[in-house]
Design an enzyme around this catalytic site. Structure first.
Site, PDB file in Angstrom:
ATOM      1  N   ASP A   1      -2.734  -3.083   3.009  1.00 47.18           N
ATOM      2  CA  ASP A   1      -3.290  -3.272   4.354  1.00 47.18           C
ATOM      3  C   ASP A   1      -4.529  -4.156   4.289  1.00 47.18           C
ATOM      4  O   ASP A   1      -5.354  -4.012   3.382  1.00 47.18           O
ATOM      5  CB  ASP A   1      -3.699  -1.926   4.971  1.00 47.18           C
ATOM      6  CG  ASP A   1      -2.503  -1.040   5.249  1.00 47.18           C
ATOM      7  OD1 ASP A   1      -1.349  -1.529   5.139  1.00 47.18           O
ATOM      8  OD2 ASP A   1      -2.713   0.148   5.567  1.00 47.18           O
TER       9      ASP A   1
ATOM     10  N   TYR B   1       3.680   4.095  12.284  1.00 46.45           N
ATOM     11  CA  TYR B   1       2.566   4.596  11.490  1.00 46.45           C
ATOM     12  C   TYR B   1       1.530   5.325  12.372  1.00 46.45           C
ATOM     13  O   TYR B   1       0.987   4.744  13.305  1.00 46.45           O
ATOM     14  CB  TYR B   1       1.903   3.406  10.803  1.00 46.45           C
ATOM     15  CG  TYR B   1       0.790   3.761   9.867  1.00 46.45           C
ATOM     16  CD1 TYR B   1       1.062   4.123   8.555  1.00 46.45           C
ATOM     17  CD2 TYR B   1      -0.521   3.728  10.290  1.00 46.45           C
ATOM     18  CE1 TYR B   1       0.037   4.443   7.702  1.00 46.45           C
ATOM     19  CE2 TYR B   1      -1.555   4.047   9.436  1.00 46.45           C
ATOM     20  CZ  TYR B   1      -1.260   4.405   8.137  1.00 46.45           C
ATOM     21  OH  TYR B   1      -2.279   4.730   7.297  1.00 46.45           O
TER      22      TYR B   1
ATOM     23  N   GLU C   1       0.811  -1.217   0.000  1.00 53.06           N
ATOM     24  CA  GLU C   1       0.000   0.000   0.000  1.00 53.06           C
ATOM     25  C   GLU C   1       0.843   1.266   0.000  1.00 53.06           C
ATOM     26  O   GLU C   1       0.425   2.323  -0.461  1.00 53.06           O
ATOM     27  CB  GLU C   1      -0.939  -0.005   1.217  1.00 53.06           C
ATOM     28  CG  GLU C   1      -1.906   1.147   1.242  1.00 53.06           C
ATOM     29  CD  GLU C   1      -3.144   0.853   2.094  1.00 53.06           C
ATOM     30  OE1 GLU C   1      -3.624  -0.290   2.075  1.00 53.06           O
ATOM     31  OE2 GLU C   1      -3.607   1.776   2.775  1.00 53.06           O
TER      32      GLU C   1
END
Length: 685
Positions: free
Chosen positions: A119, A327, A22
């Site tokens: 994801d 993240y 991603e």
DNA sequence: GCAAGGTC
């Protein structure tokens, strides 16, 4: 096909394989975890990771979020046809996506297998699928499923590849289409109405998330502007014990009438003593906080540093791109057990700012590092933690502040509870039912506050009391106050509200709030968040013609439909068709009223003058001589006198004077009260 | 140009 054999092992494949991640970070982690060795090449500045061996060629490539976006070439509305197009072709703000697109074309050319390794959530399924659909071949596609980017989990997921998750993809595609249909059509209806009224183009918007959010702010601020303060009377005492003075508040809160407050006050004054009815002292253990998800980090950065949620998010994204933190766009309050906490702590200890704290944490835990965790989860990412990478010396101060929050929070979650003694004494005042209380607290063990000191409780120790003891009253304070309006919303409280009703995502909430400002629906003043006349007008128009869009229930309905698609109870085409029908019939009813709506919005935009003006503010007047806001304030003002005359026994004119003077009075109510006093507005029954 | 959702 039975359950077990439906899994495919990457290493059983032969030929040329491309793995699609991603984002670049994920591609890099997948390559190093899954490939025995690789060569890193660069196409258009985008890294690709290539492995060759055992009759297999594997390339790991990366998207950068959505590469394709819905768009249409048609103008006007209703518009029900659209197609997927590379985002940079339809929106020049997405130009940075182009190089990823070009690299993906290279990486997907002539492959035998395409593996979607985005994801494992609904959007990741769509991102990977569209790339495979337009640049590859869905018939040769597989899905890797993992919920964290840890090497062990990644390796395992590539041994258990499945067919594409079409149910999830269909649900995801439906989400895009529904949001597009509602958002684009209603936005265009609003813009077109204004254009018809004044012949000018103005950008207006509406959407499943932004419109309920605007409605919430409108409702909060409207209540505030319409607030009528009622007199309330607060009675508090100061008592003395061992030459310490302690303030005490009434357990039942405020009095509604002065006479009752005076009666109790005078009895206490006469008696000069109160009696201890109860005294409790208990040690409370407060466990460490949860690891940060984005919303909690935004909340703390706002509380401690006054950063707007959007600012905090931007800073967190930069810290992530510099590899300083994990993240950030996550809802999770959990840390992966596979994470090497000890290694991160050792790396953090190389920073003099944290050296002592890390040493202290390792000593108090004896190296047994078990984090406290919260209930919130995220399918694709863990909570935010520092990676251990040392920040550069020239990290800007605001970035350093957010980084420091993340590090200290991370340390705190492994630590011990802090312990605090809470004291509470209750005095009986010698009047039946009248009790007063004082509370105090003092810290007895610092625990996690050593690391994350932003929550350090105020020390307010009071003396200890014995039951039955008589305590001398040295002051009796009777204060006249006003009931307070609801608080003005802040960017942070708006975001917390969105979280609480579950609309928007970690990535979008702060941005959508900024959109409301950018559209001119909300504005910032020295007082805080204000709603503009345009914002109020947009909510009123949408509330009348497209009421579904002002409510969070539309999101719940979407979620229900998407779930039904996922379990095969319905299909994307049925759900989308139904939305088109709903929109068609709403727009049909809107059309005959379009000119009027356009004029109304144009007035709010200051583009045309109202036909008749409110005597107070000059806005468009209703049938009488006031606008809808002052008319409603007028109605409430008349209604409020009932309660005021019960509590205070004042004349109507004195009531108006007092309301006009009070700082708690809502803006519109105050303006009406002043106008009535001046005689520019008459009171009718 | 308009949504919301990803991410540089």
């Amino acid at each position: 096909m039975d359950y077990v054999t439906s899994f495919v092992d990457l290493w059983s494949l032969r030929g040329r394989v491309v793995i699609i991640a991603e984002k670049p970070k994920a591609a890099s982690k997948i390559a190093s975890a899954v490939l025995p060795s690789y060569r890193k090449i660069t196409v258009q500045g985008v890294p690709l990771y290539v492995y060759k061996g055992n009759g297999l060629e594997v390339t790991v490539a990366s998207a950068a979020g959505h590469i394709f976006n819905l768009s249409t070439k048609l103008s006007g509305y209703p518009v029900f046809s659209y197609e997927w197009a590379p985002s940079f072709e339809v929106d020049r703000r997405s130009l940075h996506i182009k190089k990823f697109y070009q690299a993906l074309i290279e990486a997907c050319r002539g492959r035998d297998y395409y593996i979607n390794a985005c994801d494992y959530d609904i959007e990741g399924s769509v991102i990977g699928f569209l790339i495979i659909k337009f640049l590859g071949d869905p018939k040769k596609a597989l899905r890797a499923k993992f919920s964290s980017l840890t090497p062990a989990e990644l390796r395992e997921s590539f041994k258990r590849l499945t067919r594409l998750d079409y149910e999830m993809i269909e649900a995801g595609l439906a989400r895009h289409e529904l949001d597009w249909l509602w958002g684009v059509n209603i936005s265009r209806a609003l813009m077109s109405a204004v254009e018809r009224a004044v012949g000018k183009r103005v950008i207006l918007s509406a959407g499943r998330v932004q419109t309920p959010t605007l409605a919430y702010v409108a409702q909060q601020l409207t209540e505030r502007n319409l607030h009528i303060p009622y007199p309330i009377f607060s009675l508090s005492l100061v008592v003395e014990k061992d030459s310490a003075r302690v303030g005490a508040s009434r357990e039942k809160g405020v009095f509604e009438t002065q006479s009752e407050a005076l009666r109790v006050a005078s009895i206490i004054k006469e008696k000069k003593y109160v009696q201890v009815e109860d005294y409790v002292e208990e040690k409370v253990s407060v466990p460490p906080p949860f690891p940060f998800n984005l919303g909690d980090l935004q909340g703390e950065a706002y509380r401690i540093y006054g950063f707007s949620p959007y600012k905090t998010q931007e800073i967190a994204e930069r810290l992530y791109l510099e590899a300083l933190i994990s993240y950030p766009r996550t809802n999770s309050q959990k840390l992966p057990p596979t994470l090497n906490y000890g290694m991160i702590l050792n790396q953090l200890a190389e920073n003099p700012a944290y050296r002592y704290l890390v040493a202290q944490l390792l000593s108090e835990t004896g190296g047994r590092l078990k984090p406290r965790e919260g209930p919130k989860e995220d399918p694709a990412h863990p909570a935010i933690y520092p990676t251990g990478v040392k920040p550069p010396h020239n990290l800007p101060p605001d970035m350093l502040k957010v980084y420091d929050l993340v590090v200290r929070r991370f340390l705190a979650v492994f630590s011990r509870p802090y312990e605090i003694v809470r004291q509470r004494v209750v005095f009986s005042a010698g009047v039946p039912g009248e009790t007063f209380y004082s509370e105090g607290q003092y810290l007895v063990r610092k625990g996690w506050l050593l690391y994350y000191y932003f929550h350090t409780p105020r020390e307010t120790r009071i003396p200890s009391f014995r039951k039955g003891e008589l305590v001398r009253v040295v002051e009796v304070d009777l204060k006249k106050m006003s009931s307070k309006p609801p608080n003005r919303p802040t960017k942070m409280s708006i975001l917390k509200w969105m979280e609480s009703v579950e609309i928007g995502t970690e990535s979008t909430r702060a941005r959508i709030i900024e959109t409301l400002f950018y559209r001119g629906y909300l504005k910032m003043s020295s007082r805080g968040v204000e709603i503009t006349d345009l914002g109020l007008g947009v909510i009123e128009v949408i509330g009348e013609f497209f009421p579904e869009l002002t409510k969070v229930e539309l999101t719940r309905e979407f979620e229900k439909s998407l779930e039904d698609i996922r379990v095969g109870k319905t299909s994307r085409s049925l759900v989308v068709e139904k939305a088109k029908q709903t929109l068609s019939s709403l727009i049909e009813k809107f059309e005959p009223r379009k000119s009027g709506v356009g004029k109304e919005l144009a007035i709010r935009l200051g583009m045309i003058a109202p036909a008749s003006k409110c005597v107070i503010c000059g806005r468009q007047a209703l049938s009488g001589n006031m606008c809808r806001y002052h008319f409603e304030a007028y109605r409430r003002l008349k209604e409020g006198y009932q309660e005021w005359s019960r509590r205070e026994g004042v004349s109507f004119r004195d009531y108006l004077k007092r309301v006009a003077e009070s700082r708690s009075t809502g803006k519109w109510v105050k303006e009406v009260a002043e106008a009535v006093l001046k005689g520019s507005v008459l009171v009718l029954d």
